[in-house]
Write a protein that holds these residues in place. Sequence first.
Motif, short mmCIF file in Angstrom:
data_model
loop_
_atom_site.label_atom_id
_atom_site.label_comp_id
_atom_site.label_asym_id
_atom_site.label_seq_id
_atom_site.Cartn_x
_atom_site.Cartn_y
_atom_site.Cartn_z
N LEU A 402 5.54 -26.70 71.91
CA LEU A 402 4.28 -27.22 71.40
C LEU A 402 3.30 -26.06 71.28
N LEU A 403 2.83 -25.80 70.04
CA LEU A 403 1.95 -24.67 69.78
C LEU A 403 0.56 -25.16 69.43
N GLN A 404 -0.44 -24.58 70.08
CA GLN A 404 -1.83 -24.84 69.74
C GLN A 404 -2.32 -23.72 68.83
N ILE A 405 -2.82 -24.08 67.65
CA ILE A 405 -3.23 -23.11 66.64
C ILE A 405 -4.72 -23.22 66.39
N GLU A 406 -5.40 -22.10 66.44
CA GLU A 406 -6.83 -22.05 66.12
C GLU A 406 -7.09 -20.83 65.25
N ASP A 407 -7.75 -21.05 64.13
CA ASP A 407 -8.10 -19.96 63.21
C ASP A 407 -6.87 -19.13 62.84
N GLU A 408 -5.79 -19.85 62.51
CA GLU A 408 -4.54 -19.21 62.07
C GLU A 408 -3.94 -18.29 63.14
N ARG A 409 -4.19 -18.61 64.40
CA ARG A 409 -3.60 -17.88 65.51
C ARG A 409 -3.01 -18.89 66.50
N VAL A 410 -1.85 -18.55 67.08
CA VAL A 410 -1.28 -19.36 68.15
C VAL A 410 -1.94 -18.94 69.45
N VAL A 411 -2.69 -19.85 70.06
CA VAL A 411 -3.43 -19.52 71.28
C VAL A 411 -2.75 -20.05 72.53
N HIS A 412 -1.78 -20.95 72.35
CA HIS A 412 -1.04 -21.45 73.51
C HIS A 412 0.30 -22.00 73.07
N GLU A 413 1.30 -21.86 73.94
CA GLU A 413 2.66 -22.33 73.64
C GLU A 413 3.27 -22.85 74.93
#
Length: 452
Positions: A402-413
């Motif tokens: 499960l990937l959290q994406i913010e501003d076209e960046r993966v911030v958590h996995e």
Amino acid sequence: MVLPAFAQDGAGLYQKNCAQCHGADLNGGNATSLVDGIWQFGAENSYVTRNIKFGIPHLGMPSYEKTLSDNEIRSIVSYIRESENNAGAQKPPTPEELETMDYDIHVETFADGLEIPWAIDFLDNNTALITERPGKLRIVKNGVLQPEPVKNTPEVLHEGQGGLLDVAIDPEYDKNSWVYLAYSHVLPESGGQRPPAMTRLERGKIVDNTWTDAEVIFEAPHETYRTTRHHYGCRIVFDPLGYLYFAIGERGTAEHAQDITRPNGKVHRIHKDGSVPKDNPFYNEKNSIKSLYSFGNRNIQGMAIHPATGELWATEHGPMGGDELNLIKSGKNYGWPVITYGLNYNGTVITEETHKEGMEQPILYWKPSIAVCGLDFYRGDAFEKWKNRLLVGALKYEEVRLLQIEDERVVHEQVILKGAGRVRDVSTGPDGAIYVVLNNPGKVVRLAPKPN
């Protein structure tokens, strides 16, 4: 216990090189057991061999490329397999409960006894379609897998990685009843040579459990078909404007991914009836494949449209150490094989370059490769905290991430499912549950929040 000669050679090599971490009896020590049926980093012999040869550096496992020959590594793998058999090692059953950072999850079997299931999509709240790679389209109705596959579906080439691949339901299915299939299509044999094949798309309707009103909506020029039997792609998605996107792998011919006169190694964009939008980026280029949307893609195995932005995201099988997550944009070049973070499977260098002007960088790359497969943005209400997060499947690592994406960046996995089987597809169901298509075993499991 009497071991075959090859495994006997491996026994001595194992004791010298591996026993300190994995235990003299293979039951574990500083590292995991090798005879408990659990393989965290790939269960197939090829994966185990590569893990020994090249190591898993981020976990402290060294590489033995310079100290052991390929034959010696194979003999160690043979010894491990013989030891597994003698210990009666079996893959543990799929857990009924999972604990994640946000939710306790209940796991149940949705469909079982499937033959290499490849994809899932939903006709309505009570009906799912599942493709089986050998060529069958199956229906699950009210939680029950129907015994008879849909009749009259297109003939497929089930060889290598080919077969019946993706299934996608028209966003306006309640009005038009269209269902879309992607599969490997083979040309007739000629002169006794191996017949060439390529990915083809077709749409049709299911009436009385029969595929009817079939229309081929994409078929590549026959001169571009390939005799290879791998890297077909193919996923199908629709954006909010109604365009249909699909991907074809480079079919094992890497240089074709950079050639816009070839269909392979690309993302394509068409209208749902197969016609080609005139504003496609290469539509006016001489001799181009008019449906092309992006190029330089090795073998896309996951595609998803962001529910809020309408952006197209894709996961791509790289070589060893080069799996990628990409944001696909019109006309962009994603670099394969000119740039990559991976190596050939034998450890040789593909290219020294990871960056090049005019070529896109991945949003994320996985090194070592996890064999990404299946992709979906979570769109339901059952896991409210996960809304619009990206679900990523992995074949080799047998995971759902499960990937959290913010501003076209993966911030958590985070890993929310591990070891249940090779994850071929992952999808948000109409009930808000997460449906995971597995190979080995061939089944679909349903993940839902554990009742309080």
